[in-house]
Motif scaffolding. Structure first.
Motif, PDB file in Angstrom:
ATOM      1  N   SER A 129       0.831  -1.196   0.000  1.00 49.90           N
ATOM      2  CA  SER A 129       0.000   0.000   0.000  1.00 49.90           C
ATOM      3  C   SER A 129       0.872   1.255   0.000  1.00 49.90           C
ATOM      4  CB  SER A 129      -0.920  -0.010   1.229  1.00 49.90           C
ATOM      5  OG  SER A 129      -1.655   1.174   1.312  1.00 49.90           O
ATOM      6  N   LYS A 130       1.955   1.219   0.769  1.00 50.56           N
ATOM      7  CA  LYS A 130       2.846   2.388   0.848  1.00 50.56           C
ATOM      8  C   LYS A 130       3.603   2.619  -0.457  1.00 50.56           C
ATOM      9  CE  LYS A 130       3.470   2.338   5.829  1.00 50.56           C
ATOM     10  NZ  LYS A 130       4.363   2.072   6.946  1.00 50.56           N
ATOM     11  N   VAL A 131       4.163   1.564  -1.039  1.00 54.52           N
ATOM     12  CA  VAL A 131       4.964   1.767  -2.257  1.00 54.52           C
ATOM     13  C   VAL A 131       4.110   1.996  -3.486  1.00 54.52           C
ATOM     14  CG1 VAL A 131       6.977   0.505  -1.393  1.00 54.52           C
ATOM     15  CG2 VAL A 131       5.291  -0.689  -2.801  1.00 54.52           C
ATOM     16  N   SER A 132       2.839   1.564  -3.433  1.00 50.71           N
ATOM     17  CA  SER A 132       1.979   1.750  -4.604  1.00 50.71           C
ATOM     18  C   SER A 132       1.575   3.211  -4.783  1.00 50.71           C
ATOM     19  CB  SER A 132       0.741   0.853  -4.528  1.00 50.71           C
ATOM     20  OG  SER A 132      -0.061   1.201  -3.424  1.00 50.71           O
ATOM     21  N   VAL A 171       6.061   2.710  -9.569  1.00 52.40           N
ATOM     22  CA  VAL A 171       5.718   1.372  -9.085  1.00 52.40           C
ATOM     23  C   VAL A 171       4.370   0.947  -9.665  1.00 52.40           C
ATOM     24  CG1 VAL A 171       5.131  -0.010  -7.041  1.00 52.40           C
ATOM     25  CG2 VAL A 171       7.071   1.577  -6.969  1.00 52.40           C
ATOM     26  N   ARG A 172       3.388   1.831  -9.595  1.00 54.26           N
ATOM     27  CA  ARG A 172       2.058   1.515 -10.135  1.00 54.26           C
ATOM     28  C   ARG A 172       2.147   1.218 -11.627  1.00 54.26           C
ATOM     29  NH1 ARG A 172      -0.361  -1.181  -8.346  1.00 54.26           N
ATOM     30  NH2 ARG A 172      -2.022  -0.853  -9.815  1.00 54.26           N
ATOM     31  N   GLN A 173       2.898   2.030 -12.362  1.00 52.04           N
ATOM     32  CA  GLN A 173       2.982   1.836 -13.804  1.00 52.04           C
ATOM     33  C   GLN A 173       3.586   0.482 -14.142  1.00 52.04           C
ATOM     34  OE1 GLN A 173       1.354   3.854 -15.865  1.00 52.04           O
ATOM     35  NE2 GLN A 173       1.780   2.246 -17.327  1.00 52.04           N
ATOM     36  N   LYS A 174       4.624   0.086 -13.416  1.00 51.55           N
ATOM     37  CA  LYS A 174       5.254  -1.217 -13.649  1.00 51.55           C
ATOM     38  C   LYS A 174       4.265  -2.346 -13.356  1.00 51.55           C
ATOM     39  CE  LYS A 174       8.947  -3.534 -14.705  1.00 51.55           C
ATOM     40  NZ  LYS A 174       9.373  -3.591 -16.090  1.00 51.55           N
ATOM     41  N   MET A 175       3.509  -2.231 -12.275  1.00 53.99           N
ATOM     42  CA  MET A 175       2.525  -3.251 -11.921  1.00 53.99           C
ATOM     43  C   MET A 175       1.410  -3.324 -12.960  1.00 53.99           C
ATOM     44  SD  MET A 175       3.612  -4.923  -9.444  1.00 53.99           S
ATOM     45  CE  MET A 175       2.145  -5.927  -9.358  1.00 53.99           C
ATOM     46  N   ARG A 190      -7.025  -3.710  -5.789  1.00 49.15           N
ATOM     47  CA  ARG A 190      -7.752  -2.515  -5.395  1.00 49.15           C
ATOM     48  C   ARG A 190      -7.940  -1.494  -6.508  1.00 49.15           C
ATOM     49  NH1 ARG A 190      -7.219  -1.329   0.849  1.00 49.15           N
ATOM     50  NH2 ARG A 190      -7.907  -3.368   1.517  1.00 49.15           N
ATOM     51  N   ASP A 191      -7.282  -1.655  -7.642  1.00 46.82           N
ATOM     52  CA  ASP A 191      -7.512  -0.717  -8.754  1.00 46.82           C
ATOM     53  C   ASP A 191      -7.648  -1.438 -10.097  1.00 46.82           C
ATOM     54  OD1 ASP A 191      -4.924  -1.493  -9.208  1.00 46.82           O
ATOM     55  OD2 ASP A 191      -4.126   0.518  -9.482  1.00 46.82           O
ATOM     56  N   ILE A 192      -7.994  -2.707 -10.056  1.00 43.60           N
ATOM     57  CA  ILE A 192      -8.083  -3.493 -11.291  1.00 43.60           C
ATOM     58  C   ILE A 192      -9.171  -2.931 -12.220  1.00 43.60           C
ATOM     59  CG2 ILE A 192      -8.585  -5.777 -12.269  1.00 43.60           C
ATOM     60  CD1 ILE A 192      -5.839  -5.622 -10.936  1.00 43.60           C
ATOM     61  N   GLN A 206      -5.110   4.500   3.787  1.00 47.34           N
ATOM     62  CA  GLN A 206      -4.001   4.830   2.877  1.00 47.34           C
ATOM     63  C   GLN A 206      -4.434   4.673   1.427  1.00 47.34           C
ATOM     64  OE1 GLN A 206      -0.734   2.235   3.796  1.00 47.34           O
ATOM     65  NE2 GLN A 206       0.062   3.543   5.409  1.00 47.34           N
ATOM     66  N   ASP A 207      -5.123   3.580   1.141  1.00 44.43           N
ATOM     67  CA  ASP A 207      -5.484   3.277  -0.239  1.00 44.43           C
ATOM     68  C   ASP A 207      -6.598   4.175  -0.763  1.00 44.43           C
ATOM     69  OD1 ASP A 207      -3.540   1.363  -0.124  1.00 44.43           O
ATOM     70  OD2 ASP A 207      -4.895  -0.348  -0.241  1.00 44.43           O
ATOM     71  N   ARG A 208      -7.542   4.553   0.097  1.00 43.07           N
ATOM     72  CA  ARG A 208      -8.626   5.447  -0.351  1.00 43.07           C
ATOM     73  C   ARG A 208      -8.140   6.859  -0.620  1.00 43.07           C
ATOM     74  NH1 ARG A 208     -12.135   2.480   3.177  1.00 43.07           N
ATOM     75  NH2 ARG A 208     -11.485   3.757   4.912  1.00 43.07           N
ATOM     76  N   THR A 209      -7.102   7.279   0.090  1.00 46.10           N
ATOM     77  CA  THR A 209      -6.669   8.679   0.010  1.00 46.10           C
ATOM     78  C   THR A 209      -5.441   8.905  -0.858  1.00 46.10           C
ATOM     79  OG1 THR A 209      -5.389   8.440   2.058  1.00 46.10           O
ATOM     80  CG2 THR A 209      -7.654   9.253   2.264  1.00 46.10           C
ATOM     81  N   ARG A 210      -4.858   7.841  -1.408  1.00 46.28           N
ATOM     82  CA  ARG A 210      -3.677   8.054  -2.245  1.00 46.28           C
ATOM     83  C   ARG A 210      -4.093   8.693  -3.577  1.00 46.28           C
ATOM     84  NH1 ARG A 210      -2.890   1.692  -3.076  1.00 46.28           N
ATOM     85  NH2 ARG A 210      -4.278   1.431  -4.861  1.00 46.28           N
ATOM     86  N   LYS A 211      -3.175   9.484  -4.136  1.00 45.84           N
ATOM     87  CA  LYS A 211      -3.450  10.156  -5.406  1.00 45.84           C
ATOM     88  C   LYS A 211      -3.407   9.180  -6.575  1.00 45.84           C
ATOM     89  CE  LYS A 211      -1.953  14.856  -4.288  1.00 45.84           C
ATOM     90  NZ  LYS A 211      -2.020  14.717  -2.846  1.00 45.84           N
ATOM     91  N   GLN A 212      -2.460   8.247  -6.536  1.00 44.40           N
ATOM     92  CA  GLN A 212      -2.273   7.278  -7.616  1.00 44.40           C
ATOM     93  C   GLN A 212      -3.165   6.062  -7.375  1.00 44.40           C
ATOM     94  OE1 GLN A 212      -0.146   8.119 -10.000  1.00 44.40           O
ATOM     95  NE2 GLN A 212      -0.210   6.277 -11.236  1.00 44.40           N
ATOM     96  N   SER A 213      -4.115   5.798  -8.251  1.00 41.36           N
ATOM     97  CA  SER A 213      -4.973   4.603  -8.189  1.00 41.36           C
ATOM     98  C   SER A 213      -5.669   4.425  -6.843  1.00 41.36           C
ATOM     99  CB  SER A 213      -4.155   3.340  -8.488  1.00 41.36           C
ATOM    100  OG  SER A 213      -3.496   3.433  -9.710  1.00 41.36           O
ATOM    101  N   PRO A 214      -6.467   5.391  -6.408  1.00 40.35           N
ATOM    102  CA  PRO A 214      -7.121   5.236  -5.106  1.00 40.35           C
ATOM    103  C   PRO A 214      -8.133   4.084  -5.105  1.00 40.35           C
ATOM    104  CG  PRO A 214      -8.069   7.086  -6.285  1.00 40.35           C
ATOM    105  CD  PRO A 214      -6.897   6.603  -7.097  1.00 40.35           C
TER     106      PRO A 214
END
Length: 165
Positions: free
Chosen positions: A37-40, A45-49, A67-69, A120-128
């Protein structure tokens, strides 16, 4: 350096190899989920995944969870399911899994870890963590795993997406 991730079919479910080492069980541990969750949050990192997930699905099609499929990785997927359950039930299930592995982190700590990761996941800018607008929400709080599978298979059949048995 390069990191090699492989998904190997197996009767008990796919095995995940990281640089040749089986990490299938290890990547499901709570501390790994929190670290993921932290590194995503990092766009690279997200782009590679996303690239890896799309490459895997391109080979044969796929059923994926994450969580963002449905919102980011496959926004045009034929069927999107937003699977949810209340926090207490998720914690109860995780504690059961931990005990089966001979661990006992405790219910309160497990609830806190789940709530922290969700926040963390709901509030992140990248792929919430949000449901796709066209996702079907399935609340599994009162359902067994088999009942969840039945519901999702019925949704897929309704869209004519299942292979002939």
């Amino acid at each position: 350096g390069n990191t090699n991730v492989e998904f190997i079919p197996h009767a008990a479910g796919p095995r995940i190899l990281l640089n040749g080492k089986d990490v299938t069980v290890a990547i499901r541990r709570p501390e790994v989920a929190l670290a993921a969750s932290k590194v995503s949050r990092f766009p690279s990192v997200r782009q590679k995944m996303i690239e890896l997930q799309r490459r895997l699905a391109a080979e044969k099609g796929a059923v994926m969870e994450g969580r963002d499929i449905g919102t980011v990785v496959f926004p045009h997927a034929d069927l999107k399911v937003f699977l949810t359950a209340d926090t207490a039930e998720r914690a109860r299930r995780r504690c059961h899994e931990e005990r089966a592995r001979g661990e006992d982190i405790g219910f309160a700590q497990t609830v806190a870890a789940i709530e922290r990761r969700d926040q963390q996941d709901r509030t992140r800018k990248q792929s919430p963590l949000i449901p796709a607008p066209d996702a079907v929400t399935v609340d599994s709080t009162q359902l067994t795993a088999d009942e969840v599978v039945e519901k999702i298979v019925a949704l897929a059949r309704g869209k004519n997406l299942t292979a002939e048995e």
